[in-house]
Design an enzyme around this catalytic site. Structure first.
Site, PDB file in Angstrom:
ATOM      1  N   LYS A   1       8.186  -2.124  -8.790  1.00  0.00           N
ATOM      2  CA  LYS A   1       7.736  -2.661  -7.510  1.00  0.00           C
ATOM      3  C   LYS A   1       8.405  -3.998  -7.215  1.00  0.00           C
ATOM      4  CE  LYS A   1       3.310  -3.674  -5.167  1.00  0.00           C
ATOM      5  NZ  LYS A   1       1.841  -3.655  -5.345  1.00  0.00           N
TER       6      LYS A   1
ATOM      7  N   SER B   1      -0.477  -1.949  -1.590  1.00  0.00           N
ATOM      8  CA  SER B   1       0.863  -2.474  -1.430  1.00  0.00           C
ATOM      9  C   SER B   1       1.927  -1.759  -2.261  1.00  0.00           C
ATOM     10  CB  SER B   1       0.870  -3.968  -1.790  1.00  0.00           C
ATOM     11  OG  SER B   1       0.498  -4.176  -3.152  1.00  0.00           O
TER      12      SER B   1
ATOM     13  N   SER C   1      -4.169  -1.708  -4.288  1.00  0.00           N
ATOM     14  CA  SER C   1      -2.733  -1.573  -4.049  1.00  0.00           C
ATOM     15  C   SER C   1      -2.070  -0.460  -4.837  1.00  0.00           C
ATOM     16  CB  SER C   1      -2.027  -2.897  -4.349  1.00  0.00           C
ATOM     17  OG  SER C   1      -2.282  -3.845  -3.339  1.00  0.00           O
TER      18      SER C   1
END
Length: 484
Positions: free
Chosen positions: A90, A165, A189
């Site tokens: 990520k 996210s 997330s």
């Protein structure tokens, strides 16, 4: 409720990309496939679907192939040994020599010299980083877009939100770009994008898989964790992540028995507590609730005991927002104003709320979270897991930054639609989102399970039992392009 046959799910990518991660690792260990072949397949798939979903926004081909040549098998007796498997990281987590933007214009050209300790561990255990997956600015929000790379779109319907996210990671997995992808979670997330994209996302106990940031090492609300297309793969990735890391002050040692072993012992005779709305705190659309209730009835037919109950959760929402505010205020404390000036309005609002907190707010949050945790521990005296929606709605259009109405209730704040995520974060209990078939409009639905303290093994076993009951996992798909 339907579950598509993985052999007939439209998927035109390389056949290697269709396999589960544990299957590929077995092939790697036997020498029946090479890491270079896997990298070729992964990069081919990333390039093929990038225009439609924009999930992996930075690739590092030269670095990846060089890593294959320098693969060190000194940890190959670790249950999490990945043996040269390509993985995604990520874009909130530094990878040495790879552009890492945090989704913000002020860091758009950052190329860190050092990797996050968790990345170092994954590479030492045979993971090959192929690139960075998209995230909203500094990971704020349940919709993945930013001013550096633009939006990530849901592979099941590209006009829809992929969640956030860790939306880039989830979309990448669903489309078959990689076999495992790293994520992080504070307000859902990992879990929200897992539910929206039909993959598995595990929020581990704080300290299980490193921390959210070396600069804020004592915060336990933000954690890193594994994302995969199946529960067994998720267990494999957690085995690769787990272990003591002295650079993270809350880190602790991995268990003697692997998480994969726990998954293989999955038993449908679960004792499940279920809440559809967290005692009325979190609204849910009827189409989501009806689908999940059908899944629970199926679990009962498979030997589970289900009881609708929820412990008292005093001031859960206010407690969560206080803890979240402390995190943002801490993050911004030493941040260069030139970076902060680019904050999107919702992120700026979060930070200002955190900076306005009083000591009374902090004290109340600490007291309330202890009460809520104790009430959850009491619940686990009777039940194995608490089941609840991962998120109260199906994916909305990507063009909507946040959802403003769920269950007939008008919502006023951009985190209101994510309230189902708050309980695990506040208590530090592990939680997982597991796909439970296709629901309304042929889109995947996620069921969230919250487990016992540091109970990832039991939680993964429960998730595997659910996955087997609904006929999962879902395989990778070709993006359903409905928006250009």
């Amino acid at each position: 409720m339907t579950m598509p046959d993985s052999q007939h799910t439209p998927f035109t990518g390389p056949e290697l990309c269709r396999l589960e991660a544990h299957e590929v690792v077995t092939l790697l260990k036997k020498g029946e496939v090479s890491s270079r072949e896997l990298l070729d397949a992964a990069f081919e798939r990333i390039e093929a679907v990038r225009p439609s979903i924009n999930a992996t926004t930075v690739t590092c081909k030269e670095r990846a192939y060089e890593a294959v040549d320098n693969l060190d098998d000194s940890e190959n007796d670790n249950p999490g040994w990945l043996a040269g498997l390509p993985i995604g990281i990520k874009d909130l987590t530094p990878v040495a020599g790879v552009r890492t933007t945090f989704g913000t214009k002020g860091l758009a050209d950052l190329v860190p010299k050092e990797s996050d300790p968790l990345v170092e561990r994954l590479e030492a255990r045979g993971g090959i980083v192929v690139g960075k997956t998209n995230t909203p600015e500094f990971g704020a929000g349940g919709n993945t877009f930013n001013d550096v790379f633009g939006p990530t779109r849901n592979p099941w319907d590209t006009k829809l939100n992929a969640g956030g996210s860790s939306g880039g990671a989830a979309a990448s997995l669903a489309a078959g770009e990689t076999w495992l992808s790293h994520g992080s979670d504070h307000g859902g997330s990992l879990r929200t994008p897992a539910a929206f994209c039909g993959i598995v996302g595990l929020r581990p106990s704080p300290g299980r898989a490193g921390g959210a940031s070396k600069d804020a090492g004592y915060f336990i609300e933000g954690v890193q964790g594994p994302m995969a297309r199946s529960v067994r793969d998720c267990a494999l990735f957690l085995d690769a992540m787990a272990g003591y890391e002295p650079r993270f002050p809350i880190s602790f040692y991995a268990p003697e028995t692997s998480f994969q072993s726990a998954v293989l012992r999955a038993d449908g005779k679960l004792r499940i507590a279920f809440t559809s709305d967290l005692n009325g705190m979190s609204p849910v659309d009827m189409e989501v609730e009806e689908h999940l209730r059908a899944v629970l009835r199926l679990l009962e037919k498979n030997g589970a005991t289900v009881e609708e109950t929820c412990p008292e959760l005093p001031d859960l929402e206010r407690t969560y927002h206080t803890l979240r505010g402390m995190m943002w205020a801490t993050m911004a404390r030493r941040l260069d104003p030139k970076i902060r000036q680019h904050f999107k309005p919702t992120l700026a609002q979060n930070t200002q709320m955190g900076e306005a907190l009083t000591m009374a707010d902090v004290c109340d949050a600490n007291l309330n979270r202890s009460t809520i945790y104790n009430n959850m521990v009491d619940l686990f005296g009777t039940f194995d897991v608490l089941a609840l929606p991962t998120v109260g709605c199906m994916p909305h259009p990507q063009s909507e930054e946040w959802v403003r109405e769920v269950g007939g209730q008008t919502l006023n704040f951009y985190m209101d639609w994510l309230r189902f995520a708050f309980l695990s974060t506040v208590t530090g209990l592990p939680a997982i989102s597991v796909p439970v078939g296709l629901g309304p409009r042929g889109l995947p639905v996620g069921l969230q399970l919250i487990g016992k303290p540091r109970g990832e093994a039991g939680l993964l076993a429960a998730a595997r039992a659910v996955e087997m009951a609904v006929g999962g996992p879902l395989g990778p798909i070709d993006p359903n392009v409905t928006h250009c």
